[in-house]
Structures are given as structure tokens and as C-alpha cells.
Design a protein around this motif. Structure first.
Motif, short mmCIF file in Angstrom:
data_model
loop_
_atom_site.label_atom_id
_atom_site.label_comp_id
_atom_site.label_asym_id
_atom_site.label_seq_id
_atom_site.Cartn_x
_atom_site.Cartn_y
_atom_site.Cartn_z
N ILE A 289 0.83 -1.20 0.00
CA ILE A 289 0.00 0.00 0.00
C ILE A 289 0.87 1.25 0.00
CG2 ILE A 289 -1.64 1.37 1.36
CD1 ILE A 289 -2.81 -1.36 2.31
N GLN A 290 1.89 1.26 0.83
CA GLN A 290 2.78 2.43 0.91
C GLN A 290 3.52 2.65 -0.41
OE1 GLN A 290 5.83 2.04 3.88
NE2 GLN A 290 6.46 4.16 3.71
N THR A 291 3.94 1.57 -1.07
CA THR A 291 4.72 1.68 -2.30
C THR A 291 3.86 1.99 -3.52
OG1 THR A 291 6.31 0.10 -1.40
CG2 THR A 291 6.36 0.47 -3.79
N TYR A 292 2.73 1.32 -3.66
CA TYR A 292 1.94 1.43 -4.89
C TYR A 292 0.58 2.10 -4.73
CZ TYR A 292 5.33 -2.02 -6.41
OH TYR A 292 6.49 -2.67 -6.70
N GLY A 293 0.04 2.12 -3.53
CA GLY A 293 -1.33 2.55 -3.38
C GLY A 293 -1.56 3.87 -2.69
N SER B 40 -0.35 13.46 -2.54
CA SER B 40 -0.92 14.81 -2.60
C SER B 40 -2.26 14.90 -1.86
CB SER B 40 -1.10 15.26 -4.05
OG SER B 40 -2.12 14.51 -4.68
N GLN B 41 -2.96 13.79 -1.77
CA GLN B 41 -4.26 13.77 -1.09
C GLN B 41 -4.17 13.16 0.31
OE1 GLN B 41 -7.02 15.23 -2.47
NE2 GLN B 41 -5.50 15.90 -3.96
N LYS B 42 -2.99 12.64 0.64
CA LYS B 42 -2.80 11.92 1.91
C LYS B 42 -3.87 10.84 2.05
CE LYS B 42 -0.36 15.58 4.14
NZ LYS B 42 -0.52 16.95 4.24
N SER B 43 -4.01 10.06 0.99
CA SER B 43 -5.05 9.04 0.90
C SER B 43 -4.55 7.91 0.01
CB SER B 43 -6.32 9.66 0.33
OG SER B 43 -7.36 8.73 0.28
N THR B 44 -5.40 6.94 -0.24
CA THR B 44 -5.02 5.84 -1.12
C THR B 44 -5.74 5.95 -2.45
OG1 THR B 44 -6.78 4.43 -0.25
CG2 THR B 44 -4.61 4.26 0.81
N TYR B 45 -5.15 5.31 -3.45
CA TYR B 45 -5.82 5.18 -4.73
C TYR B 45 -6.90 4.13 -4.60
CZ TYR B 45 -1.82 7.62 -6.70
OH TYR B 45 -0.85 8.53 -6.99
N ASN C 69 -3.43 -0.42 -16.98
CA ASN C 69 -3.79 0.98 -17.23
C ASN C 69 -3.79 1.83 -15.96
OD1 ASN C 69 -6.03 -0.44 -16.30
ND2 ASN C 69 -7.47 0.86 -17.37
N CYS C 70 -3.08 1.36 -14.94
CA CYS C 70 -3.02 2.11 -13.68
C CYS C 70 -1.73 1.76 -12.96
CB CYS C 70 -4.24 1.78 -12.83
SG CYS C 70 -4.50 2.92 -11.47
N GLN C 71 -0.59 2.05 -13.59
CA GLN C 71 0.72 1.73 -13.04
C GLN C 71 1.30 2.92 -12.27
OE1 GLN C 71 2.76 -1.16 -13.34
NE2 GLN C 71 0.88 -2.13 -13.99
N ALA C 72 2.01 2.62 -11.21
CA ALA C 72 2.70 3.67 -10.45
C ALA C 72 3.87 4.19 -11.29
CB ALA C 72 3.20 3.12 -9.12
N PRO C 73 4.21 5.45 -11.22
CA PRO C 73 3.47 6.47 -10.48
C PRO C 73 2.22 6.88 -11.24
CG PRO C 73 5.30 7.50 -11.61
CD PRO C 73 5.39 6.02 -11.88
#
Length: 133
Positions: free
Chosen positions: A103-107, A111-116, A123-127
Motif C-alpha cells: 500500500i505504501q509503495t503502490y497505493g 498529494s491527497q494523503k489518501s489511497t488510490y 492501465n493504472c501503473q505507479a506512479p
């Protein structure tokens, strides 16, 4: 839409193209991709998601909130059996730490201090690009 390297199910995102496309339905038998196809020619399988009906993720990834729920459950399990089964308690604790690190690495959306919502899909790769309209 995500094209696979073959017509069989892949074991990971490496079994398909590194990008996903947004197709437009032109008629009952044809789709037009949002940009030229960048993969290799040949026989391909495919996966498609409909933003109107599904979460538009394709490929292998995870819903970040579900990882959080799993992490919490592993923590509860580790604490619950700490005295009666220290070996499996340690295993549950390692799963808790592993999913928290994921979660810390990818999720995590700093900027929102939240999770994705989802992460590591084709179609949703970090960053993950933020503030896209």
C-alpha cells in the motif's frame, strides 16, 4: 482494452501489451482504438472493461482498500493467536507487513494523503498521474 500475447490467459501483466487502449465501438463488429496499435502483429487475446458497468481496470492489480482490509485482518489474526500459535502468528504478521508495504509503495496518493482505488493494473501503473481531468 488490453491485448494479450496469446489467446490464453496470462499469469501476469507481462503476458500482454504494456499499455491499454480506450476503444470506441463503430458498429456491432468493429472497434476503433484511441491511438495506433503499438504491439506486435499476430494472434492475440484481449480483455475489455466498460467504464459504464465496471471499474475500468484491466490486467492484474489490486484494489487498495481491499489490501488495507487484508492487512488489518492479518494484524488481528496475528494478535489473536500470538500465545497459542506463535509460528502462524509470525506468518500472519509478515503478511500484514507485506500488504502494508505494498500500500505504501503502490497505493498511496501523497498529494491527497489518501489511497488510490486501484493500483498496478496495466492501465493504472505507479506512479499514477494525479490531477488529470
Amino acid at each position: 482494452m488490453w491485448f494479450l500475447n496469446s489467446s490464453s490467459r496470462p499469469n501476469s501483466n507481462a503476458g500482454g501489451d504494456p499499455v491499454a487502449y480506450t476503444p470506441t465501438c463503430t458498429d456491432g463488429q468493429h472497434l476503433t482504438l484511441d491511438r495506433p496499435y503499438a504491439g506486435t502483429t499476430g494472434t492475440h487475446g484481449w480483455v475489455i472493461s466498460s467504464p459504464d458497468n465496471d471499474t475500468p481496470f484491466v490486467g492484474y492489480g489490486s484494489y487498495v482498500y481491499m489490501e488495507g482490509l487484508l492487512s488489518m485482518a492479518f494484524d488481528f489474526a496475528a494478535k489473536a493467536i500470538a500465545d497459542s500459535d506463535p509460528v502462524n502468528s509470525a506468518l500472519a504478521r509478515s503478511y500484514n507487513l507485506s500488504s502494508a508495504n505494498w500500500i505504501q509503495t503502490y497505493g498511496y496518493e501523497a498529494s491527497q494523503k489518501s489511497t488510490y482505488y486501484g493500483a498496478q493494473y496495466v492501465n493504472c501503473q505507479a506512479p499514477i498521474q494525479e490531477n488529470v481531468q
